[in-house]
Enzyme design. Structure first.
Site, PDB file in Angstrom:
ATOM      1  N   LYS A  11       0.600  -1.248   0.381  1.00  0.00           N
ATOM      2  CA  LYS A  11       0.315   0.122   0.249  1.00  0.00           C
ATOM      3  C   LYS A  11       1.167   1.461  -0.746  1.00  0.00           C
ATOM      4  O   LYS A  11       0.496   1.920  -0.659  1.00  0.00           O
ATOM      5  CB  LYS A  11      -0.653  -0.009   0.866  1.00  0.00           C
ATOM      6  CG  LYS A  11      -2.083  -1.219   1.331  1.00  0.00           C
ATOM      7  CD  LYS A  11      -2.454  -0.760   1.754  1.00  0.00           C
ATOM      8  CE  LYS A  11      -3.481  -1.909   1.399  1.00  0.00           C
ATOM      9  NZ  LYS A  11      -5.387  -2.581   3.100  1.00  0.00           N
ATOM     10  N   LYS A  17      -5.633 -10.134  -4.705  1.00  0.00           N
ATOM     11  CA  LYS A  17      -6.965 -10.559  -3.795  1.00  0.00           C
ATOM     12  C   LYS A  17      -7.950  -9.765  -4.454  1.00  0.00           C
ATOM     13  O   LYS A  17      -7.373  -8.900  -4.930  1.00  0.00           O
ATOM     14  CB  LYS A  17      -6.135 -10.023  -2.804  1.00  0.00           C
ATOM     15  CG  LYS A  17      -7.276 -10.062  -1.427  1.00  0.00           C
ATOM     16  CD  LYS A  17      -7.128  -9.389  -0.561  1.00  0.00           C
ATOM     17  CE  LYS A  17      -6.883  -8.245  -0.416  1.00  0.00           C
ATOM     18  NZ  LYS A  17      -7.193  -7.694   0.879  1.00  0.00           N
ATOM     19  N   LYS A  57     -11.478  -4.154  -1.914  1.00  0.00           N
ATOM     20  CA  LYS A  57     -12.663  -3.579  -2.105  1.00  0.00           C
ATOM     21  C   LYS A  57     -11.724  -2.218  -1.986  1.00  0.00           C
ATOM     22  O   LYS A  57     -13.384  -1.219  -2.886  1.00  0.00           O
ATOM     23  CB  LYS A  57     -13.744  -3.511  -0.571  1.00  0.00           C
ATOM     24  CG  LYS A  57     -12.904  -3.189   0.580  1.00  0.00           C
ATOM     25  CD  LYS A  57     -13.683  -3.063   1.976  1.00  0.00           C
ATOM     26  CE  LYS A  57     -13.595  -3.647   2.913  1.00  0.00           C
ATOM     27  NZ  LYS A  57     -12.430  -3.610   3.716  1.00  0.00           N
TER      28      LYS A  57
HETATM   29  P1  TYM Z   1     -10.829  -6.043   5.688  1.00  0.00           P
HETATM   30  O1  TYM Z   1     -11.685  -4.829   5.785  1.00  0.00           O
HETATM   31  O2  TYM Z   1      -9.561  -5.641   4.985  1.00  0.00           O
HETATM   32  O3  TYM Z   1     -11.095  -7.458   4.949  1.00  0.00           O
HETATM   33  C1  TYM Z   1     -12.533  -8.085   6.002  1.00  0.00           C
HETATM   34  C2  TYM Z   1     -12.524  -9.104   6.353  1.00  0.00           C
HETATM   35  O4  TYM Z   1     -12.771 -10.174   5.320  1.00  0.00           O
HETATM   36  C3  TYM Z   1     -11.742 -10.497   4.951  1.00  0.00           C
HETATM   37  N1  TYM Z   1     -10.913 -10.836   3.206  1.00  0.00           N
HETATM   38  C4  TYM Z   1     -11.321 -11.408   2.947  1.00  0.00           C
HETATM   39  N2  TYM Z   1     -10.959 -12.924   2.885  1.00  0.00           N
HETATM   40  C5  TYM Z   1     -10.910 -13.519   1.404  1.00  0.00           C
HETATM   41  N3  TYM Z   1     -10.684 -13.213  -0.395  1.00  0.00           N
HETATM   42  C6  TYM Z   1     -10.735 -12.049  -0.029  1.00  0.00           C
HETATM   43  N4  TYM Z   1     -10.329 -11.584  -1.280  1.00  0.00           N
HETATM   44  C7  TYM Z   1     -10.587 -11.052   1.566  1.00  0.00           C
HETATM   45  N5  TYM Z   1     -10.494  -9.790   0.950  1.00  0.00           N
HETATM   46  C8  TYM Z   1     -11.092  -9.492   2.818  1.00  0.00           C
HETATM   47  C9  TYM Z   1     -10.203 -10.267   5.725  1.00  0.00           C
HETATM   48  O5  TYM Z   1      -9.093 -10.962   5.508  1.00  0.00           O
HETATM   49  C10 TYM Z   1     -10.982 -10.125   7.104  1.00  0.00           C
HETATM   50  O6  TYM Z   1     -11.618 -11.157   7.079  1.00  0.00           O
HETATM   51  N6  TYM Z   1      -7.200  -5.550   8.936  1.00  0.00           N
HETATM   52  C11 TYM Z   1      -8.599  -5.962   8.546  1.00  0.00           C
HETATM   53  C12 TYM Z   1      -9.910  -5.379   9.214  1.00  0.00           C
HETATM   54  C13 TYM Z   1      -9.381  -5.193  10.496  1.00  0.00           C
HETATM   55  C14 TYM Z   1      -9.426  -6.422  11.865  1.00  0.00           C
HETATM   56  C15 TYM Z   1      -8.958  -6.101  13.000  1.00  0.00           C
HETATM   57  C16 TYM Z   1      -8.972  -8.390  11.119  1.00  0.00           C
HETATM   58  C17 TYM Z   1      -9.100  -4.170  12.005  1.00  0.00           C
HETATM   59  N7  TYM Z   1      -9.043  -4.971  13.202  1.00  0.00           N
HETATM   60  C18 TYM Z   1      -9.598  -7.317  14.052  1.00  0.00           C
HETATM   61  C19 TYM Z   1      -9.723  -8.484  12.089  1.00  0.00           C
HETATM   62  C20 TYM Z   1      -9.169  -8.444  14.046  1.00  0.00           C
HETATM   63  C21 TYM Z   1      -8.824  -5.763   7.351  1.00  0.00           C
HETATM   64  O7  TYM Z   1      -8.254  -5.198   6.681  1.00  0.00           O
HETATM   65  O8  TYM Z   1      -9.610  -6.215   7.010  1.00  0.00           O
END
Ligand code: TYM
Length: 336
Positions: free
Chosen positions: A116, A201, A204
């Site tokens: 990023k 991947k 979003k």
């Molecule tokens: P984020 O918002 O990018 O994604 C939310 C959840 O969706 C999963 N995910 C995916 N799984 C499979 N294939 C994909 N293409 C895909 N894109 C997203 C992510 O693995 C995630 O589980 N840093 C985290 C948010 C966060 C968090 C936390 C998660 C902040 N604090 C504490 C767990 C515990 C994030 O950016 O997720």
């Protein structure tokens, strides 16, 4: 005998509209398994959305939409706690102590930071310092609740590993304070790939949405995106993530949507067209109830507000004692 229920924490970042990747990798399991078998918290982690260029009004809209979608997907406030991260001060309060536990070197090694920060520089934007420290805030999200399990997609593995390392290091230096968490991943679709670029991947915040299925896409839009998915040059349907990433991605999605095994499904198709058609229909049916429920809930913002208010209150009550304990353990003088 009454066994103590395990604690689950997970979150979603409102940097864009939620995708099929978010649903299959994370949210669906929260709904179907985690909220029933554990003491679970799910958060719209809005502070994390400030680490890259953002528009304040859009962030507010996306945060509300994400919360509404989590409820639409089936999180039940009677079973679990749903709230917005910035409504609970303990996250930021604990994050600073963990910044004093982590090292610059371990944060610079984070894959998402490397990717990023390159993207931000290429766009001519500065790299926000919070992009570097973001995994520490994520560790605080997890550790503040004495979390055992963190159900996430594959891309978050390294971040949860850091949360583990920080918990162990803090406990070793200052005495037992934090539960050491572990990540859990779905058996299938832990990494859903972009339909137009199956080496990346499905994320979003990508600019080009044609390879991304959003949870709120109309059925015809979903069909079009899946039918136009990039496949591989071969013609046989085989499940091989390295050699045939495009087809493997469709098989993963279809398998997840129908509770089957991707390799077994591969044997049932002899052409890409039929595989795409079945995948498109399976995704449309999977998302239909979520879209419908979202429309109902979006018409009742008072309900969503109440859920978030009560959720934040409950979350504060759980995090406060853990974070207070960490403040004492690290040597800060308690206020008289
Ligand atoms: P984020 O918002 O990018 O994604 C939310 C959840 O969706 C999963 N995910 C995916 N799984 C499979 N294939 C994909 N293409 C895909 N894109 C997203 C992510 O693995 C995630 O589980 N840093 C985290 C948010 C966060 C968090 C936390 C998660 C902040 N604090 C504490 C767990 C515990 C994030 O950016 O997720």
């Amino acid at each position: 005998m009454d066994q103590k229920r395990s604690r689950t924490f997970s979150g979603v970042k409102p940097t864009g509209h939620l995708t099929l990747g978010n649903y299959l990798g994370a949210v669906r399991r929260w709904v179907e398994a985690d909220q029933h078998r554990s003491d679970a918290l799910f958060s719209v982690v809005d502070l994390h959305a400030l680490t890259v260029e953002h528009d304040p009004a859009r962030l507010r809209r996306l945060s509300r939409q994400a919360a509404t979608l989590l409820l639409a997907a089936g999180l039940d406030p009677a079973l679990c706690t749903v709230y917005v991260q910035s409504h609970v001060d303990e996250h930021a309060r604990l994050s600073y102590l963990l910044e004093c536990t982590a090292t610059d070197g371990e944060l610079r090694r984070m894959i998402q930071y490397k990717e990023k920060s390159v993207r931000a520089r290429a766009a001519g934007d500065g790299v926000r310092l919070s992009l570097l420290t973001y995994p520490v805030l994520m560790a605080a999200d997890i550790l503040a609740y004495a979390t055992d399990d963190v159900p996430v997609g594959e891309d978050q593995r390294q971040h949860v590993e850091l949360a583990r390392d920080l918990a162990l290091r803090f406990n070793q230096r200052y005495g037992h304070t934090f539960t050491v968490p572990r990540a859990t991943h779905p058996a299938v679709a832990a990494r859903v790939m972009d339909l137009q670029d199956p080496m990346s991947k499905m994320g979003k915040s990508h600019e080009n949405g044609s390879g991304i299925v959003y949870l709120l896409d109309e059925p015809d839009v979903v069909r079009k995106k899946v039918m136009r998915a990039v496949t591989d040059s071969g013609t046989e349907v085989v499940y091989d993530r390295e050699a045939r990433p495009g087809v493997a991605n469709l098989l993963d999605i279809l398998a997840a949507a129908t509770d089957r095994a991707p390799a077994e499904l591969a044997g049932e198709y002899s052409a890409y067209g039929a595989l795409k058609r079945d995948t498109a229909e399976a995704v449309v049916e999977l998302l239909r109830p979520v879209r419908e429920r979202h429309a109902e809930l979006a018409a009742d913002p008072g309900y969503v507000d109440r859920v978030l208010r009560e959720g934040a209150e409950r979350a504060r009550g759980m995090a406060r004692p853990v974070v207070d304990r960490a403040y004492r353990a690290i040597g800060l003088l308690p206020a008289a």
